[in-house]
Design a protein around this motif. Structure first.
Motif, PDB file in Angstrom:
ATOM      1  N   VAL A 392      -4.764   0.263   2.592  1.00 14.24           N
ATOM      2  CA  VAL A 392      -3.458   0.036   3.307  1.00 14.24           C
ATOM      3  C   VAL A 392      -2.155   0.859   2.587  1.00 14.24           C
ATOM      4  N   THR A 393      -1.827   1.907   3.157  1.00 17.11           N
ATOM      5  CA  THR A 393      -0.880   2.652   2.426  1.00 17.11           C
ATOM      6  C   THR A 393       0.602   3.233   3.129  1.00 17.11           C
ATOM      7  N   LYS A 394       0.454   3.155   4.449  1.00 16.95           N
ATOM      8  CA  LYS A 394       1.509   3.448   5.236  1.00 16.95           C
ATOM      9  C   LYS A 394       2.642   2.208   4.958  1.00 16.95           C
ATOM     10  N   ALA A 395       1.921   1.032   5.346  1.00 13.50           N
ATOM     11  CA  ALA A 395       3.101  -0.072   5.234  1.00 13.50           C
ATOM     12  C   ALA A 395       3.988  -0.174   3.871  1.00 13.50           C
ATOM     13  N   PRO A 396       3.257  -0.133   2.703  1.00 11.76           N
ATOM     14  CA  PRO A 396       3.960   0.116   1.429  1.00 11.76           C
ATOM     15  C   PRO A 396       5.088   1.247   1.445  1.00 11.76           C
ATOM     16  N   MET A 397       4.596   2.261   2.084  1.00 12.01           N
ATOM     17  CA  MET A 397       5.468   3.721   2.144  1.00 12.01           C
ATOM     18  C   MET A 397       6.866   3.113   2.879  1.00 12.01           C
ATOM     19  N   VAL A 398       6.738   2.641   3.946  1.00 13.08           N
ATOM     20  CA  VAL A 398       7.914   2.115   4.708  1.00 13.08           C
ATOM     21  C   VAL A 398       8.652   1.082   4.112  1.00 13.08           C
ATOM     22  N   VAL A 399       8.254   0.236   3.299  1.00 11.46           N
ATOM     23  CA  VAL A 399       8.816  -0.735   2.677  1.00 11.46           C
ATOM     24  C   VAL A 399       9.805   0.076   1.504  1.00 11.46           C
ATOM     25  N   HIS A 400       8.912   0.723   0.914  1.00 11.88           N
ATOM     26  CA  HIS A 400       9.700   1.535  -0.285  1.00 11.88           C
ATOM     27  C   HIS A 400      10.756   2.474   0.238  1.00 11.88           C
ATOM     28  N   ALA A 401      10.665   2.883   1.410  1.00  7.70           N
ATOM     29  CA  ALA A 401      11.857   3.986   1.886  1.00  7.70           C
ATOM     30  C   ALA A 401      12.980   3.006   2.166  1.00  7.70           C
ATOM     31  N   ILE A 402      12.681   2.076   2.936  1.00  7.51           N
ATOM     32  CA  ILE A 402      13.824   1.033   3.226  1.00  7.51           C
ATOM     33  C   ILE A 402      14.495   0.654   1.974  1.00  7.51           C
ATOM     34  N   ALA A 403      13.523   0.134   1.007  1.00  8.99           N
ATOM     35  CA  ALA A 403      14.196  -0.735  -0.228  1.00  8.99           C
ATOM     36  C   ALA A 403      14.903   0.226  -1.105  1.00  8.99           C
ATOM     37  N   PHE A 404      13.967   1.375  -1.527  1.00  9.91           N
ATOM     38  CA  PHE A 404      14.756   2.422  -2.435  1.00  9.91           C
ATOM     39  C   PHE A 404      15.936   2.880  -2.020  1.00  9.91           C
ATOM     40  N   VAL A 436      13.558  -7.627  -2.406  1.00  8.70           N
ATOM     41  CA  VAL A 436      13.313  -7.743  -0.944  1.00  8.70           C
ATOM     42  C   VAL A 436      11.702  -6.922  -0.929  1.00  8.70           C
ATOM     43  N   ALA A 437      11.736  -5.969  -1.479  1.00 11.20           N
ATOM     44  CA  ALA A 437      10.322  -5.029  -1.423  1.00 11.20           C
ATOM     45  C   ALA A 437       9.156  -5.903  -2.076  1.00 11.20           C
ATOM     46  N   ALA A 438       9.462  -6.658  -3.013  1.00  9.41           N
ATOM     47  CA  ALA A 438       8.549  -7.617  -3.642  1.00  9.41           C
ATOM     48  C   ALA A 438       8.123  -8.561  -2.767  1.00  9.41           C
ATOM     49  N   PHE A 439       9.031  -9.212  -2.220  1.00  9.64           N
ATOM     50  CA  PHE A 439       8.721 -10.506  -1.186  1.00  9.64           C
ATOM     51  C   PHE A 439       7.913 -10.015  -0.008  1.00  9.64           C
ATOM     52  N   VAL A 440       8.408  -8.751   0.562  1.00  8.04           N
ATOM     53  CA  VAL A 440       7.515  -8.246   1.884  1.00  8.04           C
ATOM     54  C   VAL A 440       6.310  -7.592   1.485  1.00  8.04           C
ATOM     55  N   LEU A 441       6.273  -6.943   0.118  1.00  5.91           N
ATOM     56  CA  LEU A 441       4.769  -6.505  -0.126  1.00  5.91           C
ATOM     57  C   LEU A 441       3.899  -7.660  -0.345  1.00  5.91           C
ATOM     58  N   VAL A 442       4.152  -8.691  -0.951  1.00  2.18           N
ATOM     59  CA  VAL A 442       3.488  -9.996  -1.305  1.00  2.18           C
ATOM     60  C   VAL A 442       2.897 -10.473   0.072  1.00  2.18           C
ATOM     61  N   TRP A 443       3.844 -10.644   0.868  1.00  2.00           N
ATOM     62  CA  TRP A 443       3.722 -11.061   1.987  1.00  2.00           C
ATOM     63  C   TRP A 443       2.677 -10.391   2.842  1.00  2.00           C
ATOM     64  N   LEU A 444       2.716  -8.819   2.762  1.00  2.00           N
ATOM     65  CA  LEU A 444       1.633  -8.243   3.257  1.00  2.00           C
ATOM     66  C   LEU A 444       0.455  -8.270   2.806  1.00  2.00           C
ATOM     67  N   LEU A 445       0.441  -8.454   1.511  1.00  2.00           N
ATOM     68  CA  LEU A 445      -0.751  -8.648   0.797  1.00  2.00           C
ATOM     69  C   LEU A 445      -1.559  -9.992   0.962  1.00  2.00           C
ATOM     70  N   GLU A 446      -0.731 -11.047   1.071  1.00  2.00           N
ATOM     71  CA  GLU A 446      -1.184 -12.319   1.408  1.00  2.00           C
ATOM     72  C   GLU A 446      -1.780 -12.254   2.889  1.00  2.00           C
ATOM     73  N   LYS A 447      -1.026 -11.563   3.841  1.00  2.00           N
ATOM     74  CA  LYS A 447      -1.539 -11.613   5.281  1.00  2.00           C
ATOM     75  C   LYS A 447      -2.834 -10.768   5.458  1.00  2.00           C
ATOM     76  N   HIS A 448      -2.679  -9.730   4.736  1.00  2.00           N
ATOM     77  CA  HIS A 448      -3.741  -8.670   5.019  1.00  2.00           C
ATOM     78  C   HIS A 448      -5.066  -9.302   4.184  1.00  2.00           C
ATOM     79  N   SER A 449      -5.011  -9.879   3.077  1.00  2.00           N
ATOM     80  CA  SER A 449      -6.278 -10.324   2.388  1.00  2.00           C
ATOM     81  C   SER A 449      -6.781 -11.526   3.138  1.00  2.00           C
TER      82      SER A 449
END
Length: 458
Positions: A392-404, A436-449
């Protein structure tokens, strides 16, 4: 819960933690050696003269931006190789390794052309003395020649680490660091009959070191008995454009994520410049320290990518979920340690870089923000790497773009200028955006796993 703690004993937790550390520690030490090369370049260029240091600083900023971005693209090989390794597909591991070398060579050539192409625009944009311009052009020419070797090395780096052999990467990296010192000495100062190139000599030394890295790691992988069953060097493969396209498809979002992060901090330096030289110097002190610390979550994250990918290859999706959780807990513990380190030792740490009272006063205050920053930066970094183990690579990219850039730079500019917080406004925004990025990425990891684990039960 991500860890499913009630289903696993402390012994299992300790075992997985040890496996992650065994992978992460050599990779972290290899990264430290890589940073050491840059440190040696800076020290030797600085001793040669102010012009030499300026040329190396400007040239290395261009090189590092391209290198880190392309390194992110090459990281796509880790989940691909580790999943094949976990599935026991040894022949496919070797063939993918060969395609990875083709991919690295082509990407490196593209990087070389890009760096050569920016030489003239760089000179046009910057107002520099003739001496600095000449050295900068030479430096960029030399490091451009290093790009193919750098990407070939990253391909072999992914191959060795994905097959659970990170130590040779570490030893080669440290050998390269020790080789860089005499090479710099020869080419910067013109010793042993070599031409005196000044700061440009650092570029030539770096090019030779990168080629040494690639050749030495290739020879190790070729000769070591552990890698023989995978057959990387047993034959020749033509470029498989479908395979190369798959690597690119998985890798370009990672590369863009890397670029968004490195370019953000570079851009903030320019915005801080209007507050005065003391603020720029203080920012550089803090970035230097935090860049070294960032190797910790990056190494743990890279280990998580490999371990998760390997376990998924074995179709142990519940275990992959658990490993993801263990990596997050390990990251949290290490983040708290770095927070305490930066908070309690911020004065002596900043004093290693400067004795200027004005710069020290600012740097020690900014380090308090940087200390809190570690908690969320460790979390988001490791979560994004664990997601890459799932491909899963595109979702983290989008999160990073919005967050950074959306939540970090723009609010930081408002806090710094409109609210009058200055440099502290940017760091406040960075902490909030990375939260915000940490929260969303952990949520995505939780959901996907969880979804993957549930599929394994079905």
């Amino acid at each position: 819960m991500l860890l499913d703690i009630n289903r696993h004993s402390p012994a299992v937790f300790r075992k997985e933690t040890k496996s992650l550390i065994a992978l992460a520690l050599p990779m972290m030490l290899a990264q430290i050696a890589a940073v050491g090369v840059g440190f040696v370049d800076t020290v030797m260029a600085g001793s040669a003269g102010k012009d030499d240091l300026a040329a190396v600083a400007l040239g290395s900023s261009a090189f590092v931006t391209v290198f880190i971005t392309f390194m992110g693209v090459m990281n796509a090989l880790n989940p691909i190789l580790s999943q094949l390794f976990g599935a026991g597909k040894h022949a496919e591991v070797g063939e993918t390794g060969r395609q990875g070398l083709w991919f690295g060579l082509l990407l490196g050539l593209a990087g070389m052309v890009l760096l050569l192409a920016v030489i003239k625009p760089f000179m046009w944009y910057l107002t520099l003395s003739d001496n600095v311009e000449t050295m900068l052009a030479q430096y960029l020419f030399f490091v451009a020649l290093a790009m193919p070797a750098a990407m070939l090395h990253r391909s072999l780096h992914a191959y060795a680490s994905s097959l659970n052999r990170p130590k040779p990467i570490m030893w080669v990296s440290w050998a390269a660091l020790f080789l860089n010192i005499p090479l710099n000495y020869m080419f910067v100062y013109g010793k042993f009959g070599m031409p005196e190139l000044g700061g440009a000599g650092c570029g030539l030394a770096s090019a030779l070191v990168f080629w040494f890295n690639a050749i030495a790691l290739w020879l190790y992988v070729k000769k070591n008995a552990y890698f023989k069953p995978f057959g990387l060097s047993d034959g020749f493969s033509r470029p498989d454009w479908a395979a190369l396209k798959q690597i690119w498809k998985l890798g370009w979002p990672i590369g863009l994520s890397f670029f968004l992060e490195v370019s953000l901090f570079s851009f903030i330096v320019f915005l801080i410049a209007k507050f005065g030289e003391d603020y720029v110097a203080a920012q550089q002190v803090v970035i230097s320290l935090t860049s070294v610390i960032y190797m910790i979550p990056q190494a743990v994250g890279a280990a998580a990518t490999v371990r998760v990918g390997y376990t998924l290859g074995k179709l142990q999706k519940q275990r992959a979920r658990y490993i993801s959780g263990v990596s997050m807990v390990l990251g949290a513990v290490l983040a708290v340690c770095t927070l305490l380190l930066l908070t309690l030792l911020r004065h002596p740490l900043a004093a290693m870089y400067t004795d200027d009272a004005g710069v020290l006063a600012i740097a020690t205050q900014v380090l308090l923000f940087a200390a809190v920053f570690q908690l969320v930066d460790f979390t988001q970094c490791i979560a994004s790497y664990a997601l890459r183990g799932y491909k899963v690579t595109k979702a983290p990219m989008v999160v990073h773009a919005i967050a950074f850039w959306g939540l970090g730079l723009l609010p930081g500019y408002i806090l710094a200028d409109a609210a009058g917080m200055g440099i502290y406004g940017y760091w406040t925004a960075l902490v909030l955006s990375l939260s915000v990025a940490a929260f969303v990425l952990v949520w995505l990891l939780e959901k996907h796993s969880r979804q993957m684990a549930q599929r394994s039960r079905a």
